[in-house]
Design a protein around this motif. Structure first.
Motif, PDB file in Angstrom:
ATOM      1  N   GLY A  52       0.817  -1.210   0.000  1.00  0.00           N
ATOM      2  CA  GLY A  52       0.000   0.000   0.000  1.00  0.00           C
ATOM      3  C   GLY A  52       0.848   1.257   0.000  1.00  0.00           C
ATOM      4  O   GLY A  52       0.500   2.255  -0.646  1.00  0.00           O
ATOM      5  N   THR A 110       1.945  -4.180  -7.412  1.00  0.00           N
ATOM      6  CA  THR A 110       1.217  -4.271  -6.145  1.00  0.00           C
ATOM      7  C   THR A 110      -0.202  -4.809  -6.265  1.00  0.00           C
ATOM      8  O   THR A 110      -0.803  -5.185  -5.255  1.00  0.00           O
ATOM      9  N   ILE A 116      -2.558  -2.820  -6.980  1.00  0.00           N
ATOM     10  CA  ILE A 116      -3.341  -1.652  -6.580  1.00  0.00           C
ATOM     11  C   ILE A 116      -3.348  -0.663  -7.742  1.00  0.00           C
ATOM     12  O   ILE A 116      -2.290  -0.231  -8.211  1.00  0.00           O
ATOM     13  N   ILE A 163      -3.952   1.746   2.691  1.00  0.00           N
ATOM     14  CA  ILE A 163      -4.573   0.607   2.020  1.00  0.00           C
ATOM     15  C   ILE A 163      -4.029  -0.653   2.674  1.00  0.00           C
ATOM     16  O   ILE A 163      -2.830  -0.941   2.581  1.00  0.00           O
ATOM     17  N   GLY A 202      -4.343  -4.675   0.141  1.00  0.00           N
ATOM     18  CA  GLY A 202      -4.208  -3.901  -1.092  1.00  0.00           C
ATOM     19  C   GLY A 202      -4.639  -4.545  -2.382  1.00  0.00           C
ATOM     20  O   GLY A 202      -5.159  -3.870  -3.262  1.00  0.00           O
ATOM     21  N   GLN A 240      -8.513  -4.615   0.909  1.00  0.00           N
ATOM     22  CA  GLN A 240      -8.326  -5.234  -0.397  1.00  0.00           C
ATOM     23  C   GLN A 240      -9.647  -5.357  -1.162  1.00  0.00           C
ATOM     24  O   GLN A 240     -10.703  -5.538  -0.586  1.00  0.00           O
TER      25      GLN A 240
END
Length: 313
Positions: free
Chosen positions: A153, A186, A188, A202, A205, A224
């Motif tokens: 995150g 990631t 994300i 986050i 994530g 998540q």
């Protein structure tokens, strides 16, 4: 027809498919766009300035280290921003907004780089608050160093805070390269246009999506699988998506959104202090300090009088 002849024929057939779309600059080579590897290297250099010791040993002389890193970053960004700038008017032409090309790309790029450099202390200040938010928001975090070195995150929000400043300076392409590279690392996905306040965390994530026109306040925590997305894509008279309109939600201060919840719409506002439980699908606004949960009849929104944001689970 032998292989050599087929190669020549195929090459000839490919040529008309590579005509440059920039009608204002027919002299500009097709490949004159930012280089992905160079943009990623600039992102890495900036990440090391913001968090020394993450990728390389922590320096003994911080000022000398900062000067060296920033000089290297400046050289990379100057060149890549020069390549990116023509896409300002290419994109404008797509939207039937005919902008005049910059006369001197070097001067424009240099001005952008200097303005961006002035933002780096502010980015660092914001990231310090993000590290604190992760440490205070996750009982599993045992030190700030653990957050800095191990939390995806933080990788995502670091990249975003860099890319967002470039986005605000109207740099084409480069911020998106940064965000999508970080997305691949990631899981994300944060569009560089999203506005995110201080103390953002986050947790875990993977699968988080934050759209371009999201506005996120201070001290917001996402888990998540959360999506902050758009309901639909309005089209112009040419059948193309209308750009730069509010399509994504506003999340006010001190909100928690638990895992796998989806919040959609540019007119959706999640009131300050609200908690959204997991697996909620929401397309309407909530009052401040609400508790949003699933029910058999659909989403249930209740005003809470309790302190804090925990669900007691």
């Amino acid at each position: 027809m032998n292989t050599i002849q087929q190669i020549e024929k195929t090459a000839q057939q490919l040529l008309p498919l590579y005509v440059h779309q920039d009608t204002d600059r027919p002299d500009r080579p097709l490949w004159a766009h930012p280089e992905i590897d160079q943009v990623i290297e600039a992102l890495r250099l900036l990440s090391d300035v913001l968090f020394p010791g993450r990728h390389i040993p922590e320096p003994s002389n911080f000022k000398d280290f900062f000067i060296k890193q920033l000089k290297n970053t400046t050289e990379l960004l100057q060149e890549e921003i020069e390549k990116a700038l023509p896409f300002r008017w290419i994109g404008a032409a797509y939207l039937h907004d005919h902008k005049t090309p910059e006369e001197n790309l070097y001067i424009t790029a240099n001005s952008i780089v200097n303005e961006f450099l002035s933002k780096i202390p502010y980015i660092r200040e914001m990231l310090v608050e993000d590290v604190k938010a992760a440490y205070n928001g996750d009982p599993a975090a045992l030190s700030y160093a653990e957050v800095k070195l191990a939390y995806p995150g933080l990788v995502a929000i670091t990249s975003h805070r860099i890319a967002h400043e470039l986005y605000n300076l109207d740099v084409p392409i480069i911020p998106r390269i940064m965000s999508e590279y970080t997305h691949s690392l990631t899981g994300i996905d944060i569009h560089p246009g999203a506005t995110i306040g201080k103390g953002f965390f986050i947790d875990h994530g993977t699968g988080v999506v934050i759209g371009e026109t999201c506005h996120i306040g201070d001290n917001v925590k996402l888990y998540q699988g959360v999506t902050l997305g758009a309901k639909s894509f309005p089209l112009d008279e040419h059948g193309r998506p209308i750009k730069h309109i509010q399509r994504h939600p506003t999340v006010e201060d001190n909100v928690i959104v638990y895992a796998n919840s989806t919040i959609l719409g540019g007119d959706t506002v999640i009131g300050a202090g609200t908690t959204v439980a997991g697996n909620v699908f929401l397309m309407e606004s909530t009052p401040p300090k609400s508790l949003v949960t699933r029910s058999e009849a659909g989403v249930m929104i209740r005003t809470r009088e309790i302190h804090g944001h925990g669900l007691g689970i």
